[in-house]
Scaffold this motif. Structure first.
Motif, PDB file in Angstrom:
ATOM      1  N   ALA A  90       0.842  -1.187   0.000  1.00 33.62           N
ATOM      2  CA  ALA A  90       0.000   0.000   0.000  1.00 33.62           C
ATOM      3  C   ALA A  90       0.880   1.242   0.000  1.00 33.62           C
ATOM      4  CB  ALA A  90      -0.893   0.007   1.237  1.00 33.62           C
TER       5      ALA A  90
ATOM      6  N   HIS B  34       2.088   4.286   1.682  1.00 32.54           N
ATOM      7  CA  HIS B  34       2.103   4.582   3.104  1.00 32.54           C
ATOM      8  C   HIS B  34       1.912   6.056   3.413  1.00 32.54           C
ATOM      9  CE1 HIS B  34       3.057   0.538   4.279  1.00 32.54           C
ATOM     10  NE2 HIS B  34       3.943   0.503   3.295  1.00 32.54           N
TER      11      HIS B  34
ATOM     12  N   ALA C 129      -3.032   3.523   3.214  1.00 30.02           N
ATOM     13  CA  ALA C 129      -2.679   3.047   4.547  1.00 30.02           C
ATOM     14  C   ALA C 129      -3.201   4.039   5.577  1.00 30.02           C
ATOM     15  CB  ALA C 129      -1.165   2.891   4.669  1.00 30.02           C
TER      16      ALA C 129
ATOM     17  N   GLU D 201      -9.918  -2.934   5.169  1.00 30.37           N
ATOM     18  CA  GLU D 201      -9.174  -4.057   5.746  1.00 30.37           C
ATOM     19  C   GLU D 201     -10.013  -4.785   6.787  1.00 30.37           C
ATOM     20  OE1 GLU D 201      -4.903  -4.855   8.051  1.00 30.37           O
ATOM     21  OE2 GLU D 201      -5.333  -2.898   7.137  1.00 30.37           O
TER      22      GLU D 201
END
Length: 1265
Positions: A670, A672, A789, A1043
């Motif tokens: 991902a 960041h 993220a 997530e």
């Protein structure tokens, strides 16, 4: 690559000089290198071999020489890597991964692929690599990673030659993950593809039918199964399985007539199934269940015996036999059968429950308690609360008994400890091998003392098995135990000891050699007599759906057991025929066998072919952590050569920077950091500041833009079969693979947004001269989009409940004050509550009241969501035992009048309940205690069912003229239609977005968590009279919520979910929480995640708006690309909208202008190149044009937006129904497009004119936003 690394050209020369080296080495006695020589012919034979041939390359019998050659190539590569101390180009490792994959050496393939990933910055351009990696992850049941890899393949190359195989595997994985909507879509995409695949279309159709059954859409399933039976030349095994499913559905569901009729139909279907496949143990088991239900006990016993004879020992079958014995008042035999069931599957909750019930009926409460405790410890138990109450009651009864009363009482049954060594009932011992089967479902949890198993595993060196003759002799000795002579007693003792050892060995054999499924997967289904070794982890069974049974019912397999099909390996058959192996040496199931329940019609045999590349029985690496993103060290994988392992992990490569190996297992890193100018992989973010790549060291390009209609790689031939070369950036041909070089890609700097349309088209002229080859015709692609993220650094805990930005209006001037617009659209404010808006503008909210709505259009359609009434800040499972994210919300339809009646009656019922409560409170002195108890009960169920009236369309100006006119009083930036609203330039209606929708609510009505379609802003006004409670999370944190959804087997975009606030708090996610009162307007900013619950009875109106800002456009395009990756339709056609914006709007914001212009540039190039390719291939393009307000077009198959060139079937064109396909789906359906006509909606001259005339307008102020 550093210059010191061994290049591919050097490697090629190295292989070419092998013959000269050989002569010298032979003279010196070093003949070992001879095995590493690759001749020219061998190199040609290996040319073009990669992951795309997996499943289609025979390595057995006639393909043995290819297997030898691949092994030799692997040794050559490994030797070269060692000699170069790992300093070779990344493509070496990719090809090494391909060769190991084709050889089915998955651990080495994974290691090599991970090394390639760590070295290759633009690994995502290599579709063959992503596909191979996906296959390896699929093999290891790491579905989370396999799904991502396969989605990336389809994103970077939608016409990938193995797209059908990918859709099939995605369908199977989503099915296991209970994402049934996504599963169905991928199965359907696989079904329309005419390319080869390792399952036949009949088998894919079976999975679709079974998917309906799993979702309890029984009538749809029945129709699909019956339709499948009409297929010509239907394979016998598919036919048998379809008939089996129909029989079991008729047994469980009321599909036809009364009980006698449905059981008769069920038996007929099952008998026909057994005619097609007499060796199906599952069909015999189902037939036994049917006979048992109508009282044909003898027929049931015969069927159960046949089931045990025909298939591996099944806990379900033994449990059913126990039920039958118990019904016949044969408790001892029932006990023996139940013991067989729980020995085969320690976590068989239904068997433990039935065994407990049996002990209770025999007045042995202590043993019953032990059984009930074991049932509650099973993850498949759905009656934990009721069992806990039962255990508590029995314990209380035991405490009240006189001391010694139980010890003095004669037991009807042996204790659970004694029963563990009881034999199989004599009349069912024709297949004694059943008890010798390896323990199918035992987990370490059960073996560590949670079950009441008095016998620990004993390792014996001598033989422990008993022949059927010895077992029969043991039965006879037991029956005459009191009359035995000393020799017979000694024989009995020896046989008893051997029998105990046999049971123990049978239960624990081979557990350590199996890999535990890492994603709670369910077992594969055995075809014919095939026996499957199951993963040794009952504790990781999928918990979705009911599992346990009521008393005297028999467990049945979970719906998810239907992840069944068999897909050929690289050495498998290309033809789709059923294998009838008696014992495959490399097969294991994805998970453990789960239980059946009456009412769940699915069974564990719902597949058709063996998915062989994920059923490897033993390996050198534990992969159970893959799904959780834990890094796997490749040096644990290749153990035969530690030095090579070290090189693969990068220890010997000085050119690799620190930290590279931390992400070797994560092929989907991902981004960041996220700034205003940098958002993962969006065309908009690649304008003046390039999109960050997965590695900070990757050079960026200001012209690197994600394709809105992804480009395709060139066609190449592999072994005579046309395959597309997905490696778009091969620097030098590999020494072994002689791939054709890609067609020349236009350098990203050769054209720009400041080039004229003539220059743009000139640059891409003749790129399609090779016909319909999918050359790279667009600018360099960006990597597939990734969720952001979590922002860093994390917020301190005291800032996780921020105050909600609120504006209080006193008069109309306040509402039209320009800073209000600026405040709401400021990206730093995820939500704004405008208090008192209705009063300040003198809005007549009564026009939207239930009474007025009924008077205006009482028969207007209302979508109804049936939900459970729960506290706003919690979400419990239906039993009230645990907090979950999944939120059930079933859909139906009614009318405004009927819902209004429900809304009113709900209010009256609440008043009655409140009055009764007040009366009760007067009768109790401890009012607070009573209130607290009631609150506790409400919080944990049982929950009341409510109905929520949603998505009521108010777009018809004739029906709702007064209501819609009233909304014109609003400020321009929140109006449904305005010049500054992007959605007003779409040119057609998008229900609920650029039209008004109404919501009619009772207390507890929930709008689950979501972002608005394509991340547009939304406006919501509470009509009243009650309040609504809102929960809001900033856009930056949507990746964290995505997530959480993945961890809970939920689809962030499509599933219904209600976040657990405790989870968000632990993850440092800020949550805005506020009350919306009547007359308040809630502005949800672009990309904000939110969920809402009604506090009282109220109505709401809502719609979307698109501010003319760079932030809004950027987030909309990012979601457009993310939707494409996820195979989800984008409700807003961003390509169509962008061209309309260029026609209608003068843009003065440089960032917004550049983003729109890039989109136009890419689409202009794509239209020209595709057009030329079609003409070169001799395909006629028919002028079609567009009508006024004609909606944008989407592919009827994959639902991607189709712009300008529409692929329509000949039949659809002649009937003027114009069912549109995208180019990729059209070619999958008809390779040379012979069944399609191509319709053109815009002249290239018109598009060029729009492109050239769209220029940056002068800014009206020096501080343009």
């Amino acid at each position: 690559m550093k210059s010191c690394a061994l290049s591919l050209a050097t490697a090629a020369a190295t292989f070419g000089d092998e013959e000269k080296k050989m002569a010298a080495e032979k003279e010196s006695g070093e003949s070992e290198e001879e095995s590493l020589t690759l001749t020219v012919q061998e190199r040609e034979a290996l040319g073009g071999l990669d992951s795309r041939l997996f499943g289609f390359l025979s390595l057995r019998e006639d393909g043995a020489s290819m297997k030898t050659l691949l092994g030799k190539a692997v040794h050559c590569y490994e030797s070269l890597i060692l000699k170069a101390e790992g300093k070779v180009e990344s493509d070496f490792f990719c090809q090494l991964g391909h060769f190991n994959l084709l050889l089915e050496d998955y651990s080495k393939a994974l290691s090599a692929y991970q090394r390639y990933y760590s070295l290759q910055a633009d690994y995502w351009k290599n579709a063959a690599f992503l596909y191979g990696l996906g296959l390896v992850y699929f093999y290891y049941n790491a579905f989370h990673w396999a799904i991502k890899a396969f989605q990336d393949v389809l994103y970077v190359d939608p016409s990938f030659c193995r797209a059908k195989e990918i859709h099939l595997r995605l369908g199977l994985m989503f099915k296991v993950n209970t994402d049934y909507e996504s599963s169905l879509k991928h199965f359907q995409l696989a079904l329309i593809d005419c390319n080869p695949c390792t399952l036949s279309n009949a088998e894919i159709q079976f999975h679709i039918a079974h998917l309906y059954e799993t979702q309890r859409k029984y009538h749809s399933a029945k129709e699909a199964y019956e339709q499948l039976l009409k297929t010509e030349n239907l394979p016998a095994q598919v036919k048998a399985t379809v008939l089996q499913q129909l029989g079991w559905m008729h047994h469980n569901m009321d599909l036809v007539g009364d009980k006698a009729t449905k059981e008769s139909c069920a038996i007929q279907y099952l008998q026909k199934s057994l005619e097609a496949d007499p060796n199906s143990g599952q069909s015999w088991y189902f037939l036994g269940r049917c006979y048992s239900s109508i009282g044909k006990v003898q027929d049931a016993f015969i069927s159960y015996r046949q089931s045990i004879d025909k298939s591996e020992a099944s806990a379900d079958t033994w449990c059913s036999i126990g039920v039958l014995y118990q019904q016949q008042n044969q408790p001892m035999d029932a006990l023996q059968a139940y013991i067989c069931a729980v020995q085969l599957d320690h976590g068989h909750a239904a068997a433990w429950m039935d065994l407990g019930t049996l002990y209770e009926s025999c007045n042995q409460p202590q043993d019953a308690i032990k059984c009930y405790l074991n049932a509650t410890r099973s993850k498949t138990c759905s009656s934990t609360s009721s069992l806990a109450a039962r255990i508590k009651l029995l314990q209380a009864q035991l405490c009240n008994l006189p001391q010694g009363s139980l010890q003095n009482k004669t037991k009807l049954l042996p204790s659970i400890e004694e029963a563990w060594s009881l034999p199989i009932p004599a009349e069912l011992t024709s297949r004694q091998g059943a008890m010798n089967t390896a323990q199918q479902n035992g987990s370490d949890n059960w073996n560590s003392g949670q079950t009441i198993s008095p016998h620990p595993v004993q390792q014996q060196a001598h033989s422990w098995g008993l022949t059927p003759q010895k077992l029969q002799h043991l039965e006879q000795l037991r029956a005459n135990k009191d009359n035995l002579n000393p020799a017979q007693r000694l024989m009995l003792e020896q046989l008893e000891n051997q029998f105990v050892l046999m049971q123990q060995r049978g239960l624990h054999k081979g557990q350590s050699s199996h890999l535990a499924g890492s994603n709670d997967e369910q077992p594969l289904f055995p075809t014919g007599s095939t026996q499957y070794l199951q993963a040794a982890c009952t504790s990781s069974q999928n918990q979705n759906g009911p599992h346990t049974l009521p008393r005297n019912s028999v467990p049945q397999g979970d719906a998810l057991n239907h992840f069944s099909s068999h897909i050929a390996t690289s050495g498998g058959q290309k033809g789709i025929t059923f294998t009838k192996e008696s014992k495959p040496s490399r097969n294991r199931s994805l998970g453990s066998e789960t239980r059946r329940q009456d009412g769940d019609t699915s069974n564990s045999y719902a597949g058709v072919k063996e998915l062989s590349n994920h059923v490897h029985q033993a390996t050198t690496i534990s992969i159970s952590s893959l799904n959780h993103g834990d890094s796997i060290s490749p040096n644990l994988i290749i153990t035969d050569n530690p030095q090579l392992s070290a090189l693969l992990i990068g220890k010997a490569n000085d050119s690799v920077g620190p930290g590279t190996c931390e992400k070797v297992n994560n092929t989907h890193p991902a981004i960041h950091t996220k700034t205003d100018n940098s958002v993962a992989s969006s065309p908009s973010s690649a304008i003046s500041t390039a999109t960050p790549s997965p590695r900070s060291t990757e050079p960026t390009s200001t012209h690197s833009v994600t394709s809105l209609n992804s480009p395709h790689s060139g066609l190449h031939t592999i072994n005579g079969e046309g395959l597309e070369n997905s490696q778009s950036s091969t620097k030098i041909d590999l020494p072994i693979i002689n791939l054709k070089s890609d067609p020349q890609i236009i350098p990203s700097m050769s054209v720009s947004i400041y080039s004229s349309s003539t220059e743009v088209l000139k640059a891409c002229r003749n790129l399609g001269k090779n016909g319909l080859s999918n050359s790279h015709i667009l600018l360099d692609k960006c990597p597939p989009p990734r969720p952001p993220a979590s922002p860093y650094p994390p917020l301190p805990k005291e800032k996780l409940n921020p105050p909600t930005p609120s504006i209080y209006l006193e008069n109309k001037r306040d509402a039209f004050f320009p800073p209000l617009h600026q405040f709401c659209t400021n990206p730093k404010n995820p939500v704004t509550v405008i208090r008192g808006l209705a009063g300040a503008l003198k809005l007549d909210l009564g026009l939207f009241s239930t009474k007025t709505l009924v008077e205006a259009n009482n028969e207007h359609m209302v979508e109804v969501r049936t939900q459970l009434l729960q506290p706003a800040d919690e979400n419990w499972d239906p039993t009230g035992t645990k907090k979950i994210w999944r939120y059930e919300s079933n859909r139906s339809h009614t009318t405004i009048a009927k819902y209004a009646q429900y809304q009113a009656s709900s209010f009256q019922e609440s008043l009655r309940e409140e009055n009764e409560r007040k009366t009760q409170l007067k009768d109790y002195s401890d009012n607070e205690s009573t209130s607290s108890d009631n609150s506790g009960r409400r919080r944990k169920g049982p929950f009341k069912t409510i109905k929520f009236g949603t998505n009521i369309d108010l777009s018809d100006n004739k029906k709702w003229k007064l209501q819609l006119h009233e909304l014109t009083k609003l400020p321009a930036f929140v109006r449904v239609v305005s010049a500054g609203n992007l959605l007003s330039h779409v040119g057609h209606t998008i229900p609920g977005m650029n039209t008004v929708q109404l919501y009619m609510k009772v207390p507890g009505s929930r709008t689950p968590g979501h972002q608005e379609n394509n991340n547009f802003c939304s406006v919501n006004i509470n009509i009243g009279p009650g309040d609504c409670e809102w929960f809001v999370v900033p856009e930056d944190y949507w990746g964290v919520l995505n997530e959480f959804c993945e961890k809970n087997n939920l689809n962030f975009l499509m599933s219904s979910w209600w976040p657990n606030l405790e989870d968000l708090y632990e993850a440092n996610v800020p949550v805005y929480r506020f009350i919306q009162r009547p007359g308040d307007l809630v502005w949800i900013n672009a990309g904000t995640v939110h969920w809402v619950q009604a506090v009282g009875w109220c109505n709401n109106i809502a719609w979307n708006v698109g501010p003319l800002t760079a932030c809004q456009y950027k987030l909309a395009v990012e979601r457009y690309e993310w939707n494409k990756l996820q195979n989800v339709k984008s409700v807003v056609p961003m390509v169509h909208l962008s061209w309309n914006m260029a026609r209608n709007i003068k843009v003065s914001d440089p960032k917004l202008f550049e983003m729109i212009k890039y989109c136009l540039l890419k689409i202009l190039k794509q239209c020209q190149s595709l057009r030329e390719a079609l003409v070169a291939a001799g395909k006629e393009i028919l002028w079609h044009g567009r009508t006024k307000n004609e909606p944008a077009h989407y592919c009827s198959i994959c639902e991607v937006e189709v712009f300008n060139l529409l692929f329509v079937t000949n039949e659809s064109n002649s009937q003027r129904t114009y069912i549109v396909h995208c180019q990729d789906c059209a070619r999958k359906t008809s390779g040379n497009l012979e069944n399609f006509v191509v319709l053109e909606q815009y002249k290239m001259e018109d598009l060029m004119q729009v492109y050239d005339q769209f220029t940056l307008a002068p800014s009206l102020s020096s501080s343009s936003s």
